[in-house]
Scaffold this active site. Structure first.
Site, PDB file in Angstrom:
ATOM      1  CB  CYS A 132      -0.934  -0.003   1.209  1.00  0.00           C
ATOM      2  SG  CYS A 132      -2.068  -1.406   1.225  1.00  0.00           S
ATOM      3  CE  LYS A 197      -7.352  -2.433   4.731  1.00  0.00           C
ATOM      4  NZ  LYS A 197      -6.935  -1.767   3.477  1.00  0.00           N
ATOM      5  NE  ARG A 207      -4.986  -9.110   0.886  1.00  0.00           N
ATOM      6  CZ  ARG A 207      -4.454  -9.426   2.060  1.00  0.00           C
ATOM      7  NH1 ARG A 207      -3.987 -10.639   2.266  1.00  0.00           N
ATOM      8  NH2 ARG A 207      -4.401  -8.532   3.027  1.00  0.00           N
ATOM      9  CD  GLU A 235      -4.216   3.159  13.794  1.00  0.00           C
ATOM     10  OE1 GLU A 235      -4.468   4.155  13.085  1.00  0.00           O
ATOM     11  OE2 GLU A 235      -3.156   2.511  13.683  1.00  0.00           O
ATOM     12  CE  LYS A 250     -11.297  -4.068   4.003  1.00  0.00           C
ATOM     13  NZ  LYS A 250     -10.593  -3.505   2.832  1.00  0.00           N
ATOM     14  CE1 TYR A 315     -16.900  -6.332  -2.590  1.00  0.00           C
ATOM     15  CE2 TYR A 315     -16.806  -7.084  -0.314  1.00  0.00           C
ATOM     16  CZ  TYR A 315     -16.214  -6.456  -1.393  1.00  0.00           C
ATOM     17  OH  TYR A 315     -14.945  -5.947  -1.280  1.00  0.00           O
TER      18      TYR A 315
END
Length: 328
Positions: A132, A197, A207, A235, A250, A315
């Site tokens: 990333c 995350k 992926r 965070e 997530k 999804y």
């Protein structure tokens, strides 16, 4: 025989569907959903992701049909992930004007200007190594990566993205992206931060969809340890201080306790990401006839709302939207 009757009769409020509906505490709505879409370069391509039945990689020339279906179901927001043909060490395709997400954003905005577009802001789909950020000595260079992420965010905003969603987990990414957006004149573009995350095994099917598997090592040096809870609050607090407008947790299903912690501690909208592995497990069980997919999915999504999620990236958005229409 004399019966004891001085107990509470909770079943009174469950006696009929109308009664249950009246006292229901949490409601699932189509407005809650953000639908992920994978856009690829090329033409006449609609390829189902093998590990994610019902999810497709779609080329730009076929994207309009996909978006039309989403729009007609009443879903008001999509999040875009790009899958480029060419990758390099610094993820150039993420921030060039002709990048796949930028092109997809312009296309959707021309045809459906009122549809909210969330742009995933990361480099992993665009880097040849699958990480990333920029790599030095087999490690992601935090501060050098921030510059490229800021460029990506600005290019996405210029293309018409309504919300920037940085998912890279670099330290300081919200602050740097906020500053870059403001300096470029995009002071009104909100940041939907992947604030919490985890380095999760639930990301495997994604992926495949995004072609973003790391070519070496893993992402545990920048994504969070699944065993940690208090770290999530640190965070999220940092991102709030740096200017985040939404906070993503997530994954969501195995981290409902974290969703509730974030909800209890911060006043920003909380977004749960119902990730690919969570989706694929349900689909696999449904295909084997082991579960009632509709009932399980709606229960699962409702649990995310109950835990404190205001919005859900899922999804299942199209399926759930259709099911909710049936019941209303």
């Amino acid at each position: 025989m004399e019966y004891v009757t001085d107990f509470k009769r909770h079943r009174r409020l469950r006696s009929s569907k109308a009664m249950r509906d009246m006292v229901r505490e949490n409601h699932l709505r189509v407005d809650d959903f953000i639908y992920p879409m994978f856009v690829v370069e090329g033409s006449n391509m609609k390829k189902e992701v093998p590990s994610m039945p019902g999810v497709f990689q779609v080329s730009l020339d076929l994207l309009s049909n996909e978006v039309k279906e989403v729009y007609e179901l009443g879903i008001k927001s999509v999040i875009l992930f790009g899958v480029p043909n060419e990758k390099d060490e610094v993820g150039t395709g993420a921030y060039i004007e002709t990048g796949i997400v930028q092109e997809a954003t312009r296309l959707i905005k021309r045809e459906y200007p009122e549809l909210l577009i969330v742009a995933d802001t990361c480099l992993c789909e665009y880097t040849s190594h699958g990480h990333c950020g920029v790599i030095h000595n087999h490690d992601v260079d935090n501060d050098e990566s921030l510059e490229l992420l800021a460029k990506t965010a600005v290019s996405q905003a210029k293309a018409g993205a309504d919300i920037i969603a940085p998912s890279n987990m670099m330290d300081g990414f919200v602050k740097v992206i906020r500053q870059a957006l403001d300096e470029a004149g995009f002071t009104n573009i909100p940041i939907m931060s992947y604030a919490v995350k985890y380095a999760s095994a639930f990301y495997g099917p994604f992926r495949d969809a995004a072609d973003s598997t790391p070519q070496f090592g893993d992402r545990r040096s920048y994504q969070m340890d699944p065993a940690n809870r208090l770290e999530a609050l640190r965070e999220a607090e940092s991102d709030v201080e740096e200017g985040a407008d939404f906070l993503i947790v997530k994954p969501t299903l195995s981290y409902l306790d974290i969703v509730r912690d974030v909800r209890n501690n911060f006043n920003l909208p909380v977004v749960g990401y119902n990730v690919s592995g969570e989706y694929s497990m349900v689909k696999a069980a449904a295909q084997n006839g082991w579960i009632n997919e509709k009932e399980l999915v709606l229960e699962m999504l409702t649990s995310m709302k109950r835990a404190g999620a205001d919005l859900i990236i899922t999804y299942f958005a199209k399926d759930a939207a259709a099911w909710l229409k049936e019941t209303n």
